[in-house]
Design a protein around this motif. Structure first.
Motif, PDB file in Angstrom:
ATOM      1  N   LEU A 179       0.835  -1.211   0.000  1.00 48.82           N
ATOM      2  CA  LEU A 179       0.000   0.000   0.000  1.00 48.82           C
ATOM      3  C   LEU A 179       0.869   1.260   0.000  1.00 48.82           C
ATOM      4  O   LEU A 179       0.545   2.244  -0.664  1.00 48.82           O
ATOM      5  CB  LEU A 179      -0.929   0.002   1.223  1.00 48.82           C
ATOM      6  CG  LEU A 179      -2.060  -1.025   1.214  1.00 48.82           C
ATOM      7  CD1 LEU A 179      -2.754  -1.085   2.576  1.00 48.82           C
ATOM      8  CD2 LEU A 179      -3.068  -0.726   0.111  1.00 48.82           C
ATOM      9  N   ALA A 180       1.988   1.226   0.721  1.00 48.92           N
ATOM     10  CA  ALA A 180       2.902   2.373   0.751  1.00 48.92           C
ATOM     11  C   ALA A 180       3.528   2.605  -0.620  1.00 48.92           C
ATOM     12  O   ALA A 180       3.634   3.748  -1.076  1.00 48.92           O
ATOM     13  CB  ALA A 180       3.973   2.173   1.807  1.00 48.92           C
ATOM     14  N   GLU A 229      -1.076   4.621  -1.227  1.00 47.88           N
ATOM     15  CA  GLU A 229      -2.453   4.516  -0.753  1.00 47.88           C
ATOM     16  C   GLU A 229      -2.534   4.571   0.768  1.00 47.88           C
ATOM     17  O   GLU A 229      -3.578   4.882   1.332  1.00 47.88           O
ATOM     18  CB  GLU A 229      -3.087   3.218  -1.255  1.00 47.88           C
ATOM     19  CG  GLU A 229      -3.242   3.186  -2.763  1.00 47.88           C
ATOM     20  CD  GLU A 229      -3.752   1.846  -3.269  1.00 47.88           C
ATOM     21  OE1 GLU A 229      -4.232   1.029  -2.458  1.00 47.88           O
ATOM     22  OE2 GLU A 229      -3.655   1.621  -4.488  1.00 47.88           O
ATOM     23  N   ALA A 230      -1.443   4.243   1.432  1.00 44.76           N
ATOM     24  CA  ALA A 230      -1.354   4.228   2.891  1.00 44.76           C
ATOM     25  C   ALA A 230       0.121   4.110   3.230  1.00 44.76           C
ATOM     26  O   ALA A 230       0.940   3.814   2.350  1.00 44.76           O
ATOM     27  CB  ALA A 230      -2.133   3.051   3.467  1.00 44.76           C
ATOM     28  N   ILE A 231       0.458   4.334   4.494  1.00 44.85           N
ATOM     29  CA  ILE A 231       1.841   4.105   4.924  1.00 44.85           C
ATOM     30  C   ILE A 231       1.824   3.732   6.401  1.00 44.85           C
ATOM     31  O   ILE A 231       1.133   4.357   7.201  1.00 44.85           O
ATOM     32  CB  ILE A 231       2.754   5.322   4.645  1.00 44.85           C
ATOM     33  CG1 ILE A 231       4.215   4.981   4.947  1.00 44.85           C
ATOM     34  CG2 ILE A 231       2.283   6.557   5.376  1.00 44.85           C
ATOM     35  CD1 ILE A 231       5.217   6.002   4.424  1.00 44.85           C
ATOM     36  N   ARG A 232       2.533   2.665   6.731  1.00 46.90           N
ATOM     37  CA  ARG A 232       2.567   2.166   8.114  1.00 46.90           C
ATOM     38  C   ARG A 232       4.017   1.986   8.540  1.00 46.90           C
ATOM     39  O   ARG A 232       4.802   1.359   7.831  1.00 46.90           O
ATOM     40  CB  ARG A 232       1.828   0.824   8.196  1.00 46.90           C
ATOM     41  CG  ARG A 232       1.478   0.406   9.608  1.00 46.90           C
ATOM     42  CD  ARG A 232       0.181   1.021  10.021  1.00 46.90           C
ATOM     43  NE  ARG A 232      -0.253   0.612  11.340  1.00 46.90           N
ATOM     44  CZ  ARG A 232      -1.352   1.064  11.892  1.00 46.90           C
ATOM     45  NH1 ARG A 232      -2.111   1.927  11.260  1.00 46.90           N
ATOM     46  NH2 ARG A 232      -1.706   0.678  13.092  1.00 46.90           N
ATOM     47  N   TRP A 233       4.339   2.568   9.680  1.00 46.01           N
ATOM     48  CA  TRP A 233       5.679   2.473  10.239  1.00 46.01           C
ATOM     49  C   TRP A 233       5.696   1.501  11.415  1.00 46.01           C
ATOM     50  O   TRP A 233       4.720   1.401  12.155  1.00 46.01           O
ATOM     51  CB  TRP A 233       6.135   3.823  10.781  1.00 46.01           C
ATOM     52  CG  TRP A 233       6.505   4.865   9.781  1.00 46.01           C
ATOM     53  CD1 TRP A 233       7.745   5.084   9.248  1.00 46.01           C
ATOM     54  CD2 TRP A 233       5.668   5.882   9.218  1.00 46.01           C
ATOM     55  NE1 TRP A 233       7.727   6.167   8.398  1.00 46.01           N
ATOM     56  CE2 TRP A 233       6.445   6.670   8.357  1.00 46.01           C
ATOM     57  CE3 TRP A 233       4.297   6.192   9.363  1.00 46.01           C
ATOM     58  CZ2 TRP A 233       5.947   7.743   7.644  1.00 46.01           C
ATOM     59  CZ3 TRP A 233       3.781   7.264   8.643  1.00 46.01           C
ATOM     60  CH2 TRP A 233       4.597   8.023   7.796  1.00 46.01           C
ATOM     61  N   GLY A 234       6.826   0.862  11.623  1.00 48.58           N
ATOM     62  CA  GLY A 234       7.082   0.153  12.860  1.00 48.58           C
ATOM     63  C   GLY A 234       7.575   1.170  13.876  1.00 48.58           C
ATOM     64  O   GLY A 234       8.333   2.080  13.533  1.00 48.58           O
ATOM     65  N   PHE A 250      -0.657   6.205   8.352  1.00 50.47           N
ATOM     66  CA  PHE A 250      -1.845   6.700   7.666  1.00 50.47           C
ATOM     67  C   PHE A 250      -2.538   5.494   7.045  1.00 50.47           C
ATOM     68  O   PHE A 250      -2.042   4.903   6.092  1.00 50.47           O
ATOM     69  CB  PHE A 250      -1.460   7.736   6.601  1.00 50.47           C
ATOM     70  CG  PHE A 250      -0.736   8.932   7.166  1.00 50.47           C
ATOM     71  CD1 PHE A 250      -1.353   9.752   8.104  1.00 50.47           C
ATOM     72  CD2 PHE A 250       0.560   9.227   6.785  1.00 50.47           C
ATOM     73  CE1 PHE A 250      -0.693  10.847   8.648  1.00 50.47           C
ATOM     74  CE2 PHE A 250       1.226  10.323   7.309  1.00 50.47           C
ATOM     75  CZ  PHE A 250       0.604  11.127   8.247  1.00 50.47           C
ATOM     76  N   ASN A 251      -3.683   5.125   7.616  1.00 51.16           N
ATOM     77  CA  ASN A 251      -4.422   3.937   7.170  1.00 51.16           C
ATOM     78  C   ASN A 251      -5.010   4.109   5.783  1.00 51.16           C
ATOM     79  O   ASN A 251      -5.191   3.145   5.051  1.00 51.16           O
ATOM     80  CB  ASN A 251      -5.561   3.609   8.136  1.00 51.16           C
ATOM     81  CG  ASN A 251      -5.051   3.149   9.478  1.00 51.16           C
ATOM     82  OD1 ASN A 251      -3.902   2.762   9.614  1.00 51.16           O
ATOM     83  ND2 ASN A 251      -5.903   3.206  10.475  1.00 51.16           N
TER      84      ASN A 251
END
Length: 194
Positions: free
Chosen positions: A64-65, A69-74, A89-90
């Motif tokens: 998605l990143a 379309e979205a970005i998810r971090w650890g 950002f979901n």
């Protein structure tokens, strides 16, 4: 163009945390976090039951990143390098310069101020790097700690969205919270004034 105009996945730093891309090396730890009923209580997923589900989630989030379309971090502790949760950002609505945030932490790290640092970093990146006009968060009515945190950080509670999301085999109500770019900039200019 991958990663919101950047050539590599963006890394965000806070005082105690590093927000970085998730990888297959995180599978075991994320399975531990996402299989905990306390952690997933207010997430739109059921607790995971296999490590392969965690790996599939990591692959999906990174894909998605790459598509913006979205970005998810650890969320990693700088001191130890330990992964303690995720955030990001979901969903991103580029046409309207809007994004929706989400986050979760391993229970052992609750109520230590980490999520405040995380959300500050997300807001800074979203408003200053991505030039979003609006950042939203939806919260279940029973999730009082999350609502109080968002309000403390300048989000406004806009109202109750009845039966808004289907999760865990039922329709759930969600409160909508938001903060606008001009509110964020004003709040942060006041925070830095002598």
């Amino acid at each position: 163009m991958p990663f919101f105009g950047e050539t590599t996945f963006p890394i965000l730093d806070t005082e105690r945390l590093k927000l970085r891309q998730l990888s297959s090396k995180d599978t075991k730890k994320l399975f531990e976090i996402w299989s905990d009923k306390q952690v997933t209580q207010y997430m739109n997923i059921s607790p995971l039951s296999t490590k392969s589900q965690a790996l599939e989630m990591i692959d999906l989030l990174n894909s998605l990143a790459e598509r913006n379309e979205a970005i998810r971090w650890g969320i990693e502790l700088k001191k130890t390098g330990e992964l303690i949760g995720t955030c990001g950002f979901n969903s991103i609505n580029h046409a309207n310069a809007r994004a929706s945030i989400g986050y979760e932490l391993e229970v052992a790290y609750w109520r230590k101020g980490y999520m405040s640092e995380v959300i500050h970093a997300l807001l800074g990146y979203g408003f200053q790097q991505c030039h979003f006009n609006r950042i939203e968060a939806t919260v279940e009515p029973e999730n009082t700690p999350s609502m109080l945190l968002l309000e403390k950080l300048g989000f406004h509670r806009e109202g109750l969205l009845r039966g808004y999301e289907y999760a865990k085999e039922r329709y759930i109500d969600l409160y909508m919270f938001s903060i606008l770019q001009n509110e964020y900039l004003l709040q942060n200019s006041q925070d830095t004034c002598p």
